[in-house]
Design a protein around this motif. Sequence first.
Motif, PDB file in Angstrom:
ATOM      1  N   MET A   1      38.048  43.466  36.425  1.00 15.45           N
ATOM      2  CA  MET A   1      38.031  42.652  37.645  1.00 15.45           C
ATOM      3  C   MET A   1      37.427  43.475  38.766  1.00 15.45           C
ATOM      4  N   HIS A   2      36.163  43.268  38.999  1.00 13.75           N
ATOM      5  CA  HIS A   2      35.460  44.030  40.030  1.00 13.75           C
ATOM      6  C   HIS A   2      35.632  43.408  41.407  1.00 13.75           C
ATOM      7  N   ASP A   3      35.926  42.111  41.458  1.00 13.37           N
ATOM      8  CA  ASP A   3      35.956  41.403  42.728  1.00 13.37           C
ATOM      9  C   ASP A   3      36.933  40.236  42.633  1.00 13.37           C
ATOM     10  N   PHE A   4      37.275  39.662  43.773  1.00 12.61           N
ATOM     11  CA  PHE A   4      38.093  38.456  43.838  1.00 12.61           C
ATOM     12  C   PHE A   4      37.803  37.787  45.170  1.00 12.61           C
ATOM     13  N   ALA A   5      38.570  36.763  45.542  1.00 11.57           N
ATOM     14  CA  ALA A   5      38.289  36.040  46.782  1.00 11.57           C
ATOM     15  C   ALA A   5      39.597  35.635  47.451  1.00 11.57           C
ATOM     16  N   ILE A   6      39.514  35.297  48.728  1.00  8.78           N
ATOM     17  CA  ILE A   6      40.651  34.751  49.456  1.00  8.78           C
ATOM     18  C   ILE A   6      40.239  33.457  50.133  1.00  8.78           C
ATOM     19  N   THR A   7      41.211  32.603  50.408  1.00  8.81           N
ATOM     20  CA  THR A   7      41.023  31.430  51.260  1.00  8.81           C
ATOM     21  C   THR A   7      42.013  31.560  52.414  1.00  8.81           C
ATOM     22  N   ASP A   8      42.170  30.501  53.178  1.00  9.68           N
ATOM     23  CA  ASP A   8      43.106  30.523  54.294  1.00  9.68           C
ATOM     24  C   ASP A   8      44.530  30.769  53.795  1.00  9.68           C
ATOM     25  N   ASN A   9      44.869  30.196  52.629  1.00  6.49           N
ATOM     26  CA  ASN A   9      46.246  30.264  52.141  1.00  6.49           C
ATOM     27  C   ASN A   9      46.416  30.946  50.789  1.00  6.49           C
ATOM     28  N   TYR A  10      45.317  31.206  50.076  1.00  3.31           N
ATOM     29  CA  TYR A  10      45.423  31.685  48.701  1.00  3.31           C
ATOM     30  C   TYR A  10      44.583  32.934  48.458  1.00  3.31           C
ATOM     31  N   VAL A  11      44.897  33.596  47.342  1.00  2.00           N
ATOM     32  CA  VAL A  11      43.981  34.559  46.746  1.00  2.00           C
ATOM     33  C   VAL A  11      43.498  33.949  45.432  1.00  2.00           C
ATOM     34  N   VAL A  12      42.227  34.186  45.103  1.00  2.00           N
ATOM     35  CA  VAL A  12      41.614  33.622  43.903  1.00  2.00           C
ATOM     36  C   VAL A  12      41.242  34.781  42.983  1.00  2.00           C
ATOM     37  N   VAL A  13      41.874  34.811  41.806  1.00  4.19           N
ATOM     38  CA  VAL A  13      41.774  35.951  40.899  1.00  4.19           C
ATOM     39  C   VAL A  13      41.006  35.550  39.639  1.00  4.19           C
ATOM     40  N   PRO A  14      39.882  36.193  39.329  1.00  5.49           N
ATOM     41  CA  PRO A  14      39.145  35.863  38.105  1.00  5.49           C
ATOM     42  C   PRO A  14      39.706  36.593  36.886  1.00  5.49           C
ATOM     43  N   ASP A  15      39.968  35.859  35.829  1.00 13.63           N
ATOM     44  CA  ASP A  15      40.363  36.437  34.543  1.00 13.63           C
ATOM     45  C   ASP A  15      39.292  36.008  33.557  1.00 13.63           C
ATOM     46  N   GLN A  16      38.285  36.866  33.370  1.00 13.15           N
ATOM     47  CA  GLN A  16      37.061  36.448  32.694  1.00 13.15           C
ATOM     48  C   GLN A  16      36.926  37.094  31.315  1.00 13.15           C
ATOM     49  N   GLN A  17      35.742  37.061  30.748  1.00 14.04           N
ATOM     50  CA  GLN A  17      35.562  37.353  29.334  1.00 14.04           C
ATOM     51  C   GLN A  17      35.172  38.790  29.005  1.00 14.04           C
ATOM     52  N   VAL A  18      34.975  39.636  30.003  1.00 12.57           N
ATOM     53  CA  VAL A  18      34.744  41.054  29.739  1.00 12.57           C
ATOM     54  C   VAL A  18      36.100  41.746  29.778  1.00 12.57           C
ATOM     55  N   VAL A  19      36.554  42.206  28.613  1.00 11.69           N
ATOM     56  CA  VAL A  19      37.924  42.691  28.477  1.00 11.69           C
ATOM     57  C   VAL A  19      37.937  44.070  27.817  1.00 11.69           C
TER      58      VAL A  19
END
Length: 603
Positions: A349-367
């Motif tokens: 997980m090199h990066d992620f994102a935020i919104t006004d109320n949330y954090v957005v976490v990527p769980d992707q296919q490079v493992v």
Amino acid sequence: MASATSCMNSHPPISNPHQLRTLLVAKPIKLQSKQAFPTTPRIRCSVSSNSLLDLATSTGPACRPAPYREEAATATFTKPASKTGPNWNLLQRFAVAALDTIEEAFISNVLERPHPLPKTADPAVQISGNFAPVGEQAPCRNLTVQGRIPPSIDGVYVRNGANPLFEPVAGHHLFDGDGMVHAVHLRNGTAAYACRYTETERFRQERAIGKPVFPKAIGELHGHSGIARLLLFYARSLCGLVDGSRGVGVANAGLIYFNDRLLAMSEDDIPYHVRITPSGDLETVERYDFHGELRSSMIAHPKLDPVSRELFALSYDVIKKPYLKYFYFSPEGNKSADVEIPLDQPTMMHDFAITDNYVVVPDQQVVFKLQEMIRGGSPVIFDRAKTARFGVLPKYAADASEMRWVDVPDCFCFHLWNAWEEPATGEVVVIGSCMTPPDSVFNECEESLKSVLTETRLDLKSGKSTHHPILSPADQLNLEAGMVNRKMVGRKTRYAYLAIAEPWPKVSGFAKVDLSTGEIKKFIYGDSRFGGEPYFLPKETDSSGEDDGYVLSLVHNEKTTKSELLIVNGADMQLEAAVKMPSRVPYGFHGTFVSSRDLVTQA
């Protein structure tokens, strides 16, 4: 798409080397020829003032660059006159001689020499041309400026990058290099420049020893030779020659100004505090653990909320559970409790994102699949059987029970540019560049890289997603580095300024993309001119336009070997000024801007 097997055979990376004490790996490699480095320029500069804020008062050029040659030459790295070390006793000096002999005779000549390096681990490829390192430079003032620096730009543009101190002894990936911060000071229409290494614990120890001794996470740690180099490192540690307990990171990727500190980061360690001095120089203050509150590594892309001024971050582990943790800091630098996010397997997980109320976490296919190493394969794979997904968690959740996972098939975003909430639909919108093949940043694959700017919509009610390219097929470009207006992070944005990563991995220009219409405006650097991440600097004053500001980009001319900082109007994409650098500035990673007002309150 190239097969997963073909990519895996190109030696994918291992992240967080300080955690890899029990790993077995296969497929040894060896550097086939010594890398010839460009002559390192040494700049003789005079500091004409003790204040950072009076650049305009300098009289005449205050910097005289030594002659610079772009062509390959013998490396100028110095070696120690002896193996005594700073405080090594007689037994330690004996250990040094024995371990160095093992490294040269067995690891280098037996395990590595017979095996060719893939391009992704070959120093002759990874740090050639303007990817090659440069020397440190003291502040140079009164740089030549073509055009006019906008008077509203008042502060220091800083950009991070990988700049190896020593010539590699084995495999080397661009991301393995020691961190160096380049700083361009802009005030009252004048400019100054300085660059310094971030003096990490790793850097300080290797500089004192006079050679690279810490394993390189991507270029070296694979194959039988990777096992041997890990064992060699642990042997040196047991003998007291090196100390990995104080951190092994290189701090070469991200930069953020938070809590009165400029922090340099890479995801293999905690941040380093770098101070911009009153004379315009840079100095490393300390490995900064937020007064003992941060006890794990932190990814290089924490998110600063422009409204709350809080800093949100992730930390991942490739060895033991919890594989992923989420936390945040108050504006004063106080850390929250960790939120452990349960994952079935460790994910990059090199990066992620935020919104006004949330954090957005990527769980992707490079493992990370460590058992593959025991069977002779790679520990880092593109897992085709896994379905990529995004997790949406309230920012102030006490635990992960409130996490909502939404599947997003066939999606790997190395970087996420922004995210926001759509109140009318209840969706969370994520803007990122979807990369294929997913592991192509690290692995040598037959298929050429594609990085497609994509809008993904996460329906939190139904648990379903949709995603589509933002650009039309006719306008498709590889867009893979950049940002939105930092005042709009986590809120709905119209524009993104992104690097045109063509021909990969070079950057031939940048694009201003209208995220709602797909309209694109390009700024192309020109023949044999390449740059890096475009940094959008909004005007400090309130304005009605989201694009009311300037794009800063360091650009290098590969024909003339000259570098410059371009300042482009973010609204009409017209060049405002070009600041001539006193020496070559290598291609790098991410940057930020520290205003003169913030400089006054630095810790």
